[in-house]
Every structure is written in C-alpha cells, then in structure tokens.
Design a protein around this motif. Structure first.
Motif, PDB file in Angstrom:
ATOM      1  N   LEU A  74       0.055  -1.330  -0.483  1.00 21.61           N
ATOM      2  CA  LEU A  74      -0.105  -0.103   0.461  1.00 21.61           C
ATOM      3  C   LEU A  74       1.026   1.503  -0.263  1.00 21.61           C
ATOM      4  CD1 LEU A  74      -2.147  -0.682   2.332  1.00 21.61           C
ATOM      5  CD2 LEU A  74      -2.672  -0.995   0.424  1.00 21.61           C
ATOM      6  N   ALA A  75       0.168   1.945  -0.577  1.00 26.37           N
ATOM      7  CA  ALA A  75       1.206   3.541  -0.976  1.00 26.37           C
ATOM      8  C   ALA A  75       0.383   4.244  -1.283  1.00 26.37           C
ATOM      9  CB  ALA A  75       2.186   3.797  -2.231  1.00 26.37           C
ATOM     10  N   LEU A  76      -0.259   4.814  -2.034  1.00 25.52           N
ATOM     11  CA  LEU A  76      -1.272   6.076  -2.157  1.00 25.52           C
ATOM     12  C   LEU A  76      -2.687   5.165  -1.902  1.00 25.52           C
ATOM     13  CD1 LEU A  76      -1.234   8.871  -1.608  1.00 25.52           C
ATOM     14  CD2 LEU A  76      -0.825   9.086  -3.765  1.00 25.52           C
ATOM     15  N   THR A  77      -2.985   4.918  -1.140  1.00 28.65           N
ATOM     16  CA  THR A  77      -4.200   4.687  -1.175  1.00 28.65           C
ATOM     17  C   THR A  77      -5.898   5.108  -1.272  1.00 28.65           C
ATOM     18  OG1 THR A  77      -5.535   4.522   0.915  1.00 28.65           O
ATOM     19  CG2 THR A  77      -4.243   2.725   0.655  1.00 28.65           C
ATOM     20  N   GLY A  80      -7.239   7.681   3.611  1.00 27.84           N
ATOM     21  CA  GLY A  80      -5.555   8.026   3.029  1.00 27.84           C
ATOM     22  C   GLY A  80      -4.688   9.090   3.216  1.00 27.84           C
ATOM     23  N   GLN A 121      -0.720   9.618   4.972  1.00 28.37           N
ATOM     24  CA  GLN A 121       0.468   8.788   3.862  1.00 28.37           C
ATOM     25  C   GLN A 121       0.958   9.934   2.929  1.00 28.37           C
ATOM     26  OE1 GLN A 121      -2.401   6.832   1.080  1.00 28.37           O
ATOM     27  NE2 GLN A 121      -2.794   5.107   3.175  1.00 28.37           N
ATOM     28  N   TYR A 146       3.852   8.338   1.983  1.00 28.09           N
ATOM     29  CA  TYR A 146       4.290   7.360   0.958  1.00 28.09           C
ATOM     30  C   TYR A 146       4.862   7.239   0.212  1.00 28.09           C
ATOM     31  CZ  TYR A 146       3.529  10.842  -2.764  1.00 28.09           C
ATOM     32  OH  TYR A 146       3.543  11.717  -3.211  1.00 28.09           O
TER      33      TYR A 146
END
Lengths: 271, 271
Positions: free
Chosen positions: B145-148, B153, B157, B167
C-alpha cells in the motif's frame, strides 16, 4: 465486554496478562498431533491451565490462516470455547486488518459478530474511514497499531514530521475518530523509552503490549510510565508461556510461567 | 508467474484490466442464491465471461472472511478454478496483511504456497521485517500500500516529514528491501496528481490502481504519467463490472463493461 468489566477482571485476578495463542503445529507436543484437531486441543489445555492467571487471550490470526479451512475451524472452536467457558475473559483477534470503509465493515462483522471477539488489532495506514467501521461496534475494541515491537517498526513509525513522529500522529489523529473511546493501542515492550510520551497523548486508553519475554522487553520498564490508575495495560506473552515445555507437561509449565508473570504484575499493581 | 509473463499477457490482450472479485451475497443475482456455493458460482461465471478481456483477478479477502469457513471454501474454489483453467492470469489476494517477521511468513505461505496466488497486498506500517518475508518468494509479488484511494488515505500517507510525504518514504524505503524487484504498489486512481511524482521514485514497478469507476478515478489521467514502456499498470474495477446487472444477464453485462474498459485501454496503450 465493557472497559469497566475488563478493569474489574484485572483487579480481581491481580493480573493484566494477555496470553498469545500463536499455535504452530511444529512446536506443540507430539502426543497432541494424532488428535483430530491438535491446535484446538492445545489451546483448550493452555486455556484451562491459565485462565485464572490471565485476563485476555490473543490468537494471532496468521497462525490459523496458515492452515486454511482447518485453521479457521480451530480458531472458531477456540473462540467458542472461550466464550462459553470463560466469558469474563477479554478476547483479541490479532489480525492487523484494515481496508476501505465498506470492506473494513466486513472484517469487523466477521470478527466482532460472527466470531464474537471482544477486540481486533487494526493497521492505521489507511486512515479514518478504514478504522471507524470497527469503532462503530458497541462494547468492542479496536486496537490500533501505534509503535510495534519489531525492528522494522522504526522504518516509518518514528519518522518525524512537523516535530512529531508518525506513531504520535496516529495516536493524536485517531483520538478524533468517531467512537474513539473504543480504541486501544499496540505499543511494543521493546520501546520502553516511548511510554512516557505516549501517556501524554493517551493518558487513559488501554495499551496492548507485546514483546515481553522472547522479544526482550521488560515488564518493569513498561509499567514505569505505562500503568494508569485503571491499570491501562494488557501485557502479552506468547511463546514464553505456551511453549514453556513441548512435552506432556506443557500445560503445567504454562501455568508456572503465567504464574510468574502474574506475581510480578501483582507487585507492580500494588506499588 | 514472472513479470515478463504478465507483460506478455497485457500485450496479447491489449488490456491491463484487473477485475475485483468482491462478492457480496446481498448483491448477486437471486437465481444464484439457491445454489450450494453461490459465491463460487458467481465468480466462475464472471471469470468465464471476462477472462479474455482481463489480465488479473483480485478477490478482496474481507468479502470471503466475512462468511467464515464457507467463505474460505468459496475462495479456495475460486483460486483453484483460476489456476486450473486460466493459469496465464495474474491473481491478487487483496488481503492487506502485515505482521512481525515469522508471522508474515505464515501469511505468505498461506496465500503464495497453499492458495497459490501470484501476489498479495501488504500494509507497510510495520516496516522491513514485516514485508521481506513476502518478498522472499520467487515469482510472487508483494503489492505494498502506498497511496490508497479512500478519503482516510490522506490522514497519514501524505503527511510531510523531512520534505517528503509518508507514501514517498514508503516507496523509497521499500526499494532497499531485499528482493525489491518483487514489489508492486497500490496507488489509488483518485490521486492522479501524484502519479508523476510516484513514477520518479518507481519508474519501472507495476502499480495496482483501484478507484476507477465507482470511486470516481479516471483511466486517462492515471495513464498520463502511470503508463511505462512495459505498461506498468494494473487498473482494477470491481463493482462497475461484477454488478453491472443483478439479473440473469449479469455475466453478459460484465463482459460488456469489461470490454468497454479493455477498448479504452487498447487506445491508451497505442497512443
């Protein structure tokens, strides 16, 4: 279960011990392995031998998921056994779940409604709408990862921004989530220096503290700043108790190890 | 599956579509509900109707876990059906797991070995030793998961520290993890402005992009900076395809919706 009931249990048993039911078929006594459900049998005997010394049990769901459908059956039997025989004990699904809103609701229903756990661990990375679906359940607790006990916990959790580390931001931000009274937090016993700072942000919330024992954390150091007027701690031990012996005396040895920790806790509560 | 095989599939089908198998019993056509395993039946018909237009399927595990053991049986049958009938298709367990080292290994074994998924989504909060156990599996992919795509989010992030958003730190740090070639990243389609920055950090890794369709993301905007020489994108649609109709024609309608997206993708690959 309500927070009040949990605190009553702690006072009654003079213990804030949580026992991690992280059952690995390779580590349980060989005489159990011929049984139909060795994982459940192991749990049942551990529970029967330690329930008077502990206030919580915490199966880590990965250990059950690893065995597929059979693992889920063992998990279901274990939580049913706890709910039927020891309903006063707080149960934690250590699942570290978290997803977008409607999906988190599904996880919450699975663990809170269907399996009837009192609480679940949740990862905070996806933010408010991934956590609030869990918080919406009454008398159920959402245990948010704040500062974990593993080495990698320092990759991001202690990164600093705006003079604040990420785990601090997680604590502060989550206090604004709806039903934040239903929050607890995971803080590793391997991070005793952080407890003072953490208690400034969350003076009253319960902390679930893994990492005592096998991972090297010290109970005394955790309690120094972690203990509150209402205790506010659940300190977990898994391997140190459940694998104290891998012979037929495993349950007996688990009692001994749990008793040692309970006695230590009794002293710390008094002082 | 290797990355090369995935790219070949994409070139062959002129599609980088991923279909999310997020099956909710309340939303599937009523004529399926009398069957023994309505979830599997639904998936089977969706798969048969769309496999030529898509390169990946992504069951979100919460939807299966929500139905307990029955849900796990449906999941097992679905992944087996995919592996037996369409082994060329990339499979993603959208599980968002992550735990300390030995525990992450258990999740990895469950999804990679036992269920034979090609990939799994993993939450980065616990850092290196929670992610590397997944990366250790050859020809399997860990989708971090980086940038949801969800509103929450942005809780953490995009928080900035040391002139870098969280992120970005997740992307950069994870590139130093062992076997980082086995990484892919989740980046929501609802964040098109970020793709340019993201491609500067991870110019070649695949991005799994949810949020097109129901959540409002635009395929064209995602592709503007997201597409690489080797495509580098898997764009997911769930509800927009699988619930295009809730009558007996649901599979037909799913084909239509998948075809629309495939056609759009074909144009974007060419241009």
């Amino acid at each position: 279960m309500t927070k009040k009931q949990l605190i009553e249990q702690i006072r009654l048993k003079k213990s804030f011990l949580c026992i991690g039911l992280d059952v690995d078929l390779d580590k349980i006594p060989s005489h159990l392995k011929q049984l139909d459900d060795p994982i459940f049998e192991f749990n049942k005997q551990i529970i029967d031998a330690t329930h008077h010394l502990t206030v919580a049990y915490k199966p880590n769901i990965a250990f059950y998921e690893a065995y597929g459908i059979k693992g889920w059956q063992s998990l279901e039997k274990t939580i049913k056994y706890l709910n039927n025989n020891y309903p006063e004990i707080f149960t934690i699904a250590d699942a570290k779940r978290g997803d977008i809103g409607n999906t988190s609701t599904r996880y919450a229903k699975a663990f809170f409604d269907d399996l009837n756990f009192d609480s679940i661990t949740v990862a905070p990375y996806m933010g408010r709408d991934s956590v609030e679906p869990f918080l919406a359940f009454e008398d159920k607790f959402t245990i948010l990862l704040a500062l974990t006990s593993n080495a990698g916990g320092l990759d991001f959790q202690t990164s600093e921004y705006n003079n604040e580390q990420l785990y601090q931001s997680v604590l502060k931000t989550s206090l604004n989530y709806k039903n934040s009274d239903n929050l607890m937090y995971v803080v590793g016993a391997t991070r005793p220096d952080f407890f003072q700072k953490i208690r400034k942000i969350v003076p009253h919330h319960f902390l679930l503290v893994p990492g005592v024992g096998a991972q090297g954390g010290s109970l005394q150091e955790v309690c120094k700043y972690g203990l509150t007027d209402n205790i506010g701690l659940l300190v977990n031990s898994s391997r140190g108790i459940i694998y104290a012996s891998n012979s037929e005396d495993f349950a007996e040895k688990a009692t001994e190890k749990a008793l040692e920790l309970q006695k230590e806790m009794e002293l710390l509560i008094k002082s």
